[in-house]
Motif scaffolding. Structure first.
Motif, PDB file in Angstrom:
ATOM      1  N   LEU A 134      -4.515 -34.304 -17.223  1.00  0.00           N
ATOM      2  CA  LEU A 134      -4.745 -34.508 -15.795  1.00  0.00           C
ATOM      3  C   LEU A 134      -3.939 -35.682 -15.251  1.00  0.00           C
ATOM      4  N   LYS A 135      -3.894 -36.793 -16.005  1.00  0.00           N
ATOM      5  CA  LYS A 135      -3.191 -37.973 -15.507  1.00  0.00           C
ATOM      6  C   LYS A 135      -1.706 -37.676 -15.307  1.00  0.00           C
ATOM      7  N   LEU A 136      -1.095 -36.979 -16.265  1.00  0.00           N
ATOM      8  CA  LEU A 136       0.326 -36.642 -16.127  1.00  0.00           C
ATOM      9  C   LEU A 136       0.533 -35.685 -14.965  1.00  0.00           C
ATOM     10  N   TYR A 137      -0.353 -34.725 -14.797  1.00  0.00           N
ATOM     11  CA  TYR A 137      -0.266 -33.805 -13.659  1.00  0.00           C
ATOM     12  C   TYR A 137      -0.300 -34.568 -12.338  1.00  0.00           C
ATOM     13  N   LEU A 138      -1.193 -35.551 -12.226  1.00  0.00           N
ATOM     14  CA  LEU A 138      -1.282 -36.339 -10.996  1.00  0.00           C
ATOM     15  C   LEU A 138      -0.036 -37.199 -10.801  1.00  0.00           C
ATOM     16  N   LEU A 139       0.529 -37.703 -11.897  1.00  0.00           N
ATOM     17  CA  LEU A 139       1.763 -38.488 -11.801  1.00  0.00           C
ATOM     18  C   LEU A 139       2.909 -37.621 -11.283  1.00  0.00           C
ATOM     19  N   VAL A 140       3.019 -36.417 -11.805  1.00  0.00           N
ATOM     20  CA  VAL A 140       4.111 -35.528 -11.397  1.00  0.00           C
ATOM     21  C   VAL A 140       3.961 -35.137  -9.926  1.00  0.00           C
ATOM     22  N   THR A 141       2.776 -34.714  -9.528  1.00  0.00           N
ATOM     23  CA  THR A 141       2.587 -34.313  -8.131  1.00  0.00           C
ATOM     24  C   THR A 141       2.777 -35.492  -7.187  1.00  0.00           C
ATOM     25  N   GLY A 142       2.339 -36.684  -7.593  1.00  0.00           N
ATOM     26  CA  GLY A 142       2.538 -37.859  -6.755  1.00  0.00           C
ATOM     27  C   GLY A 142       4.002 -38.212  -6.601  1.00  0.00           C
ATOM     28  N   ALA A 143       4.770 -38.130  -7.705  1.00  0.00           N
ATOM     29  CA  ALA A 143       6.198 -38.441  -7.648  1.00  0.00           C
ATOM     30  C   ALA A 143       6.949 -37.420  -6.798  1.00  0.00           C
ATOM     31  N   LEU A 144       6.646 -36.135  -6.966  1.00  0.00           N
ATOM     32  CA  LEU A 144       7.318 -35.106  -6.164  1.00  0.00           C
ATOM     33  C   LEU A 144       6.943 -35.233  -4.692  1.00  0.00           C
ATOM     34  N   ARG A 145       5.701 -35.595  -4.419  1.00  0.00           N
ATOM     35  CA  ARG A 145       5.289 -35.791  -3.024  1.00  0.00           C
ATOM     36  C   ARG A 145       6.064 -36.954  -2.398  1.00  0.00           C
ATOM     37  N   ALA A 146       6.261 -38.028  -3.158  1.00  0.00           N
ATOM     38  CA  ALA A 146       7.025 -39.170  -2.655  1.00  0.00           C
ATOM     39  C   ALA A 146       8.482 -38.794  -2.419  1.00  0.00           C
ATOM     40  N   LEU A 147       9.072 -38.006  -3.331  1.00  0.00           N
ATOM     41  CA  LEU A 147      10.458 -37.575  -3.144  1.00  0.00           C
ATOM     42  C   LEU A 147      10.586 -36.651  -1.940  1.00  0.00           C
ATOM     43  N   ALA A 148       9.648 -35.733  -1.803  1.00  0.00           N
ATOM     44  CA  ALA A 148       9.703 -34.800  -0.673  1.00  0.00           C
ATOM     45  C   ALA A 148       9.535 -35.529   0.653  1.00  0.00           C
ATOM     46  N   GLY A 149       8.694 -36.572   0.669  1.00  0.00           N
ATOM     47  CA  GLY A 149       8.492 -37.331   1.903  1.00  0.00           C
ATOM     48  C   GLY A 149       9.701 -38.136   2.315  1.00  0.00           C
ATOM     49  N   GLY A 150      10.510 -38.575   1.335  1.00  0.00           N
ATOM     50  CA  GLY A 150      11.743 -39.292   1.628  1.00  0.00           C
ATOM     51  C   GLY A 150      11.569 -40.692   2.176  1.00  0.00           C
ATOM     52  N   GLN A 151      10.361 -41.260   2.094  1.00  0.00           N
ATOM     53  CA  GLN A 151      10.133 -42.591   2.642  1.00  0.00           C
ATOM     54  C   GLN A 151      10.440 -43.699   1.647  1.00  0.00           C
ATOM     55  N   ARG A 152      10.540 -43.348   0.362  1.00  0.00           N
ATOM     56  CA  ARG A 152      10.859 -44.339  -0.659  1.00  0.00           C
ATOM     57  C   ARG A 152      12.160 -43.976  -1.347  1.00  0.00           C
ATOM     58  N   ASP A 153      12.835 -44.983  -1.856  1.00  0.00           N
ATOM     59  CA  ASP A 153      14.094 -44.770  -2.563  1.00  0.00           C
ATOM     60  C   ASP A 153      13.848 -43.885  -3.779  1.00  0.00           C
ATOM     61  N   ALA A 154      14.631 -42.821  -3.920  1.00  0.00           N
ATOM     62  CA  ALA A 154      14.420 -41.853  -4.998  1.00  0.00           C
ATOM     63  C   ALA A 154      14.575 -42.491  -6.369  1.00  0.00           C
ATOM     64  N   SER A 155      15.489 -43.442  -6.496  1.00  0.00           N
ATOM     65  CA  SER A 155      15.699 -44.108  -7.774  1.00  0.00           C
ATOM     66  C   SER A 155      14.471 -44.917  -8.182  1.00  0.00           C
ATOM     67  N   LEU A 156      13.837 -45.599  -7.222  1.00  0.00           N
ATOM     68  CA  LEU A 156      12.623 -46.358  -7.517  1.00  0.00           C
ATOM     69  C   LEU A 156      11.475 -45.427  -7.884  1.00  0.00           C
ATOM     70  N   VAL A 157      11.357 -44.317  -7.177  1.00  0.00           N
ATOM     71  CA  VAL A 157      10.305 -43.350  -7.488  1.00  0.00           C
ATOM     72  C   VAL A 157      10.470 -42.824  -8.909  1.00  0.00           C
ATOM     73  N   LEU A 158      11.701 -42.512  -9.286  1.00  0.00           N
ATOM     74  CA  LEU A 158      11.965 -41.995 -10.631  1.00  0.00           C
ATOM     75  C   LEU A 158      11.609 -43.015 -11.699  1.00  0.00           C
ATOM     76  N   ASP A 159      12.046 -44.269 -11.520  1.00  0.00           N
ATOM     77  CA  ASP A 159      11.758 -45.290 -12.527  1.00  0.00           C
ATOM     78  C   ASP A 159      10.267 -45.598 -12.601  1.00  0.00           C
ATOM     79  N   ALA A 160       9.578 -45.576 -11.457  1.00  0.00           N
ATOM     80  CA  ALA A 160       8.128 -45.777 -11.467  1.00  0.00           C
ATOM     81  C   ALA A 160       7.446 -44.648 -12.238  1.00  0.00           C
TER      82      ALA A 160
END
Length: 283
Positions: free
Chosen positions: A112-138
């Motif tokens: 579950l934790k990994l699933y939430l991490l993946v969906t959260g990261a993809l949601r951040a990338l899709a929103g485009g409000q944060r730098d994609a490189s920072l989202v990936l490293d986080a």
């Protein structure tokens, strides 16, 4: 007939026969699931477009003998649409889904934790409000924490002495104090350690104020640390675009003013080179 339903993210797809595909999903309750989607490559398919990488979908499965069969799909979040139109976000999302696939070797085990991490990261990338490189490293740092591989940042990886410390060694597990320092360690600047901690703990105001050179060095350390523990190179990682290319930081990292490489990035590249030479990357 045995039916079950779950919500999941499409990690990857493979062709099967003339019109079918094998879909690999990371689901909320059943972990990684590989299932057959019949006829989705035909233009008349009812849900073929929904079963593309990065799609967040609600899926109904029929339990098969070897592979389950997808019988119904509904879109939960259309992450793919804004991601595939931007190369940087697309390559970052590809690295995220590949990492999630590698970290879930066992199918059917809830993560579950990994699933939430993946969906959260993809949601951040899709929103485009944060730098994609920072989202990936986080995501990389938090996924490694989920797997038990989180690098030591604020304490010594060997003796646990509180830091920050001046040395960092990937094989040793992260930061090292003066007593535990081993040959081959790099010496990141304090700003690099601050950014590492900020990405791991979600301190975005601090992360977004970091300089381009600091982000580049963090990316090198994080990628090398992840691939060291995975014991293979991520195929999508060399394609990830890092747009922040300002003047490299100097001083303690030993920057090369011509190439822009630093001690940290050269060390990360050396680690990947040794993995390839040992045959790990091709495993």
């Amino acid at each position: 007939m045995s039916l079950y339903r779950d919500t999941g993210v499409v990690l990857r797809v493979h062709k099967l026969g003339e019109a079918d595909r094998i879909i690999t999903l990371l689901t909320r309750r059943h972990g990684k699931v590989r299932a057959v989607a019949k006829g989705v490559r035909r233009t008349t398919s009812r849900f073929g477009a929904r079963l593309e990488p990065f799609g967040h979908v609600d899926v109904q499965f029929y339990t098969g003998r070897t592979l389950d069969v997808i019988t119904q799909v509904e879109t939960v979040d259309a992450f793919a649409l804004p991601i595939v139109g931007d190369y940087q976000r697309y390559t970052a999302a590809s690295a995220i889904t590949e990492t999630a696939d590698r970290l879930t070797a066992e199918e059917g085990e809830p993560v579950l934790k990994l699933y939430l991490l993946v969906t959260g990261a993809l949601r951040a990338l899709a929103g485009g409000q944060r730098d994609a490189s920072l989202v990936l490293d986080a995501f990389f740092l938090r996924a490694m924490s989920f797997a038990g591989w989180a690098p030591a940042i604020t304490e010594c990886a060997r003796c646990g002495e509180p830091g920050p410390h001046g040395a960092f060694n990937i094989q040793a597990g992260g930061s090292l104090c003066a007593r535990c320092r081993v040959p081959g360690s790099v010496h990141p600047s304090p700003e690099v350690l601050v950014l590492l901690a900020a990405l791991l703990h979600g301190d975005w105001p601090v992360a977004e104020e970091s300089a381009a050179g600091v982000r580049r060095d963090v990316s090198g350390l994080v990628a090398a640390h992840l691939q060291w523990h995975l014991e293979r190179q991520l195929k999508s990682l060399p394609l990830v675009e890092r747009r922040a290319r300002e003047a490299p930081i100097t001083g303690r990292l030993g920057s090369d003013p011509v190439s822009g490489d630093t001690e940290v990035t050269r060390a990360a590249q050396g680690t990947r080179g040794r993995e390839t030479a040992d045959g790990v990357a091709g495993a």
